[in-house]
Design a protein around this motif. Sequence first.
Motif, PDB file in Angstrom:
ATOM      1  N   MET A 264      38.922  75.915  47.441  1.00  0.00           N
ATOM      2  CA  MET A 264      40.332  76.329  48.249  1.00  0.00           C
ATOM      3  C   MET A 264      40.616  77.721  48.031  1.00  0.00           C
ATOM      4  O   MET A 264      41.162  78.280  49.122  1.00  0.00           O
ATOM      5  N   PHE A 265      40.380  78.349  46.898  1.00  0.00           N
ATOM      6  CA  PHE A 265      40.668  79.755  46.735  1.00  0.00           C
ATOM      7  C   PHE A 265      39.886  80.713  47.679  1.00  0.00           C
ATOM      8  O   PHE A 265      40.483  81.569  48.333  1.00  0.00           O
ATOM      9  N   LEU A 266      38.626  80.283  47.695  1.00  0.00           N
ATOM     10  CA  LEU A 266      37.582  81.097  48.359  1.00  0.00           C
ATOM     11  C   LEU A 266      37.862  81.122  50.036  1.00  0.00           C
ATOM     12  O   LEU A 266      37.967  82.045  50.487  1.00  0.00           O
ATOM     13  N   MET A 267      38.580  79.997  50.350  1.00  0.00           N
ATOM     14  CA  MET A 267      38.648  79.547  51.902  1.00  0.00           C
ATOM     15  C   MET A 267      39.919  80.541  52.245  1.00  0.00           C
ATOM     16  O   MET A 267      39.935  81.072  53.067  1.00  0.00           O
ATOM     17  N   LEU A 268      40.880  80.394  51.347  1.00  0.00           N
ATOM     18  CA  LEU A 268      42.243  80.935  51.648  1.00  0.00           C
ATOM     19  C   LEU A 268      42.027  82.506  51.459  1.00  0.00           C
ATOM     20  O   LEU A 268      42.300  83.336  52.369  1.00  0.00           O
ATOM     21  N   ALA A 269      41.255  82.857  50.736  1.00  0.00           N
ATOM     22  CA  ALA A 269      40.815  84.319  50.408  1.00  0.00           C
ATOM     23  C   ALA A 269      40.127  84.903  51.731  1.00  0.00           C
ATOM     24  O   ALA A 269      40.163  86.002  52.182  1.00  0.00           O
ATOM     25  N   GLY A 270      39.163  84.159  51.898  1.00  0.00           N
ATOM     26  CA  GLY A 270      38.246  84.588  52.680  1.00  0.00           C
ATOM     27  C   GLY A 270      38.950  84.887  54.131  1.00  0.00           C
ATOM     28  O   GLY A 270      38.850  85.812  54.962  1.00  0.00           O
TER      29      GLY A 270
END
Length: 326
Positions: A296-302
């Motif tokens: 979730m963090f990587l998706m939103l950060a990307g």
Amino acid sequence: PREYDLYWSQLENSDFFLLSIYILVSVIPFVNAIREKTSIALAMVLSLLLVMFVRFTFSILELDFNEIHFFSLYPFIADDPTQIHRFLTSAWLHADWIHVLSNILVIGLPLVVNNLSSIAVNIADTLMASQLGTTQLAAVAIGSGVWIALFLLGLGIIMAVGPTVAQHFGARRFELIGHETRQGLLLGALLSFIIIIIMRSIEPLLLWMRIDAEVCRLAQGYLSALSWGVLAAYGYHTLKQMTEGVGRTIPIMIVMGVMLPINIGINYVLMFGKLGFEPLGAVGCGFGNALSFWLMFLMLAGYTLTSQPVSYTHLRAHETKANLVC
């Protein structure tokens, strides 16, 4: 009752009082937005909503004042200088409940979907743990309770990012949005370090509370596994607060919508030992949720750093412009 109040000269003292209420409720949101340097667009929605509420209240009270005739734009008096107010006030009369609430739902509905998705994951974890027996179910329930209590302590601090970013966004201080977001990420990292230590050493406290030893062991395993995702959880919620602050809530809904089946699927595989994995039970549920936090963090950060073409904030310290989700 009078049917037409087209001119100022036709108004009575009571009409001026009712008219002042309309003006007051329609102007206050804009005054507050300017004073607090928040979004004018949000002030417009709130103004329309308040005017609709006043109109609804006056209609119930059956007051002898027809705002339609006084505020609407009529062609045969459009060239009268004393009626110039109609070019502005008519816009407030064209709004209805559906129109105003739809503007709110555009921002609010994705957040509702996000929260419902989080609840759905918890329900799925409970149902799957119940298939493994009462001991596993108790471990997941106790571990989840401890995790939520600790997580909310830190989340209450992280949530300050949202309104702070909203104020900067309304005041068009875009360069400060990135600063506040970076501070939120650093604060989240510090909170994660403290919470991870507590999560990894909670078993003595559970035993002191006279909880069954096997349940305590499994709950400790669940929390230890879940602790690998604490840093990502706070990172995700920091970016979530930032995107909410600038009114971009759709990406949050997309991330949760994509991650809901993935999270449930990972937990199922690890808990029941599918696809060649060893069955881990409650511990597998913790690992699954930790992995989901990182995704979730990587998706939103990307999505935050690479979306085009809208750019609202300096998210990285040495970048001229970093893109934000549109």
